[in-house]
Design an enzyme around this catalytic site. Sequence first.
Site, PDB file in Angstrom:
ATOM      1  N   SER A 127      -2.282   4.393  -1.115  1.00  0.00           N
ATOM      2  CA  SER A 127      -3.581   5.053  -1.028  1.00  0.00           C
ATOM      3  C   SER A 127      -3.962   5.717  -2.346  1.00  0.00           C
ATOM      4  CB  SER A 127      -3.484   6.120   0.062  1.00  0.00           C
ATOM      5  OG  SER A 127      -4.576   6.999  -0.017  1.00  0.00           O
ATOM      6  N   TYR A 152      -0.080  13.533   4.739  1.00  0.00           N
ATOM      7  CA  TYR A 152      -0.293  12.086   4.841  1.00  0.00           C
ATOM      8  C   TYR A 152      -0.228  11.447   3.449  1.00  0.00           C
ATOM      9  CZ  TYR A 152      -2.993   7.867   4.300  1.00  0.00           C
ATOM     10  OH  TYR A 152      -3.397   6.628   3.886  1.00  0.00           O
ATOM     11  N   LYS A 156       2.609   8.760   1.180  1.00  0.00           N
ATOM     12  CA  LYS A 156       2.336   7.558   0.379  1.00  0.00           C
ATOM     13  C   LYS A 156       2.981   7.700  -1.006  1.00  0.00           C
ATOM     14  CE  LYS A 156       0.020   5.373   3.510  1.00  0.00           C
ATOM     15  NZ  LYS A 156       0.604   4.188   4.152  1.00  0.00           N
TER      16      LYS A 156
END
Length: 343
Positions: A127, A152, A156
């Site tokens: 991301s 979150y 990544k």
Amino acid sequence: MNKKIIVTGGLGYIGSHTTIELIQNNFQVVVFDDLSNSSQKTIARIETITGEKIIFEKVDLKNEIRTGQEFSKHKDALAVIHFAAHKAVNESVKNPLNYYQNNLFAILNTLKWQYELGIKNFIFSSSAAVYGSPESLPISENNKIQRPLSPYGNTKKISEEIIEDFTKINSDFSAISLRYFNPIGAHDSGKIGELPKGIPNNLMPYITQTASGVREKLKVFGNDYPTKDGTPVRDYIHVVDLAKAHIKALTRLIENKQEKPLEIYNLGTGNGFSVLEVIKSFERISGLKLNYEIVTRREGDVPELFATTDLAFKKLGWKAELGLDEMVKSAWKWEQNYRNHNI
Ligand code: UDP
């Protein structure tokens, strides 16, 4: 020739669109999915669109033993494309341990078993969140990596570090990490699309759900940013373009064309659109007036994000082909089909 590919999270939003592209490029797909944020109905939708069967294994990748059993059944696969992860930014802020546990155990178990069983190619679903609040625009792969603003995003970043360390000591293992900007839109058949559980966090599904009457009003989080019209700017990319990039990356790995054990590519269009521009595009395409109001900023939003995608073009021969209107049109078609026909 064997063309079996394992797609973890293959029933999710990006995973399902990629599965379709894989099948249409003559790959045989095995989907690993725990159905935690996806529907088993998606299997039939994929099969209707492609006219091909997929192999589905319900597996929780946090479970090391179960994961090993499933990989053993498919050790003849050529590669793994790893989508399986939780992805709701807000939820990750509220429940960080759940996010670290889910996303990191899943990648650790996947890497461990695939490698042990001889599957040496890996594509990771990363991301633009790894750039944090970027220091310069457009964002290239050489931009500084910063602490992402949410757990979150941090999963990544940590996952990429895990892959980097892993590829460093295993010279026979190759990986490509694809950093997505803002994927929106749906398959042009209208038979598959984004299906957020509960209240959507993201702009596009919130717009389409408001227009279809599921939500009352869209809140536009702030119009006092230093951008063209005061609302935040993002690099929206059509999910089908994104899916196609995975085929290019996969082909590069299979043909042994990669120049580094871990290659990293931005996937965006290179164009930034504001929230109000997305709303305007939606109103133009749907012919509807969207009910929205400007409210205060949402915590953690950065003013502007857009990519340079030159590297993906140069090395993968990929560039996004679909524009904002096509993204919006397909998202709206999917929303209407889904609501009206209960497909
Ligand atoms: N946004 C908004 N209202 C919403 C959801 C999102 O105004 O209900 C804005 C958000 O502030 C951001 C943009 O839309 O500027 C894209 O947000 P999204 O959550 O889709 O993606 P992000 O860039 O945060 O990953």
